[in-house]
Design an enzyme around this catalytic site. Structure first.
Site, mmCIF file in Angstrom:
data_model
loop_
_atom_site.group_PDB
_atom_site.id
_atom_site.type_symbol
_atom_site.label_atom_id
_atom_site.label_comp_id
_atom_site.label_asym_id
_atom_site.label_seq_id
_atom_site.Cartn_x
_atom_site.Cartn_y
_atom_site.Cartn_z
ATOM 1 N N ARG A 1 0.681 -1.037 -0.077
ATOM 2 C CA ARG A 1 -0.047 -0.079 0.024
ATOM 3 C C ARG A 1 0.675 1.191 -0.055
ATOM 4 N NH1 ARG A 1 -3.357 -0.541 5.151
ATOM 5 N NH2 ARG A 1 -1.507 -1.679 5.760
ATOM 6 N N ASN B 1 -5.981 -2.882 1.783
ATOM 7 C CA ASN B 1 -6.322 -4.045 1.977
ATOM 8 C C ASN B 1 -7.547 -4.780 1.944
ATOM 9 O OD1 ASN B 1 -3.401 -4.526 2.169
ATOM 10 N ND2 ASN B 1 -3.152 -4.575 4.437
#
EC number: 3.6.1.7
Length: 94
Positions: A22, A40
């Site tokens: 990320r 996520n």
């Protein structure tokens, strides 16, 4: 920020959680000048919404196919998204 010409939802599967995916995605998005978010998912995948110029989105998708060091991307699925209510920056949302 660049004008949004296109928006795409992306789901990345493989070993993509617990490897900095990320943060790496946010950094790559900022380099390319795209906006959106990354998060996520409970199934172990990572989802993203990417908006910007067509060429920048294409470049971002290619980078997502490779991922950061430590990741092992097994699949990238894309679908066209609506341009309404797009973020003006790129965020990690979850």
């Amino acid at each position: 920020m660049s004008d949004h010409n296109e928006a795409v939802r992306v789901r990345i599967s493989g070993r993509v959680q617990g490897v900095g995916f990320r943060m790496w995605t946010r950094d790559e998005a900022l380099r390319l000048g795209v906006t959106g978010w990354v998060r996520n998912e409970a199934d172990g995948s990572v989802s993203a919404l990417i908006a910007g110029a067509d060429s920048a989105i294409s470049a971002m998708i290619e980078r997502l196919r490779r991922g950061p060091a430590g990741a092992s991307v097994s699949g990238v699925e894309t679908e066209v998204a609506q341009l309404e209510n797009m973020p003006r920056d790129f965020r990690i949302t979850g």
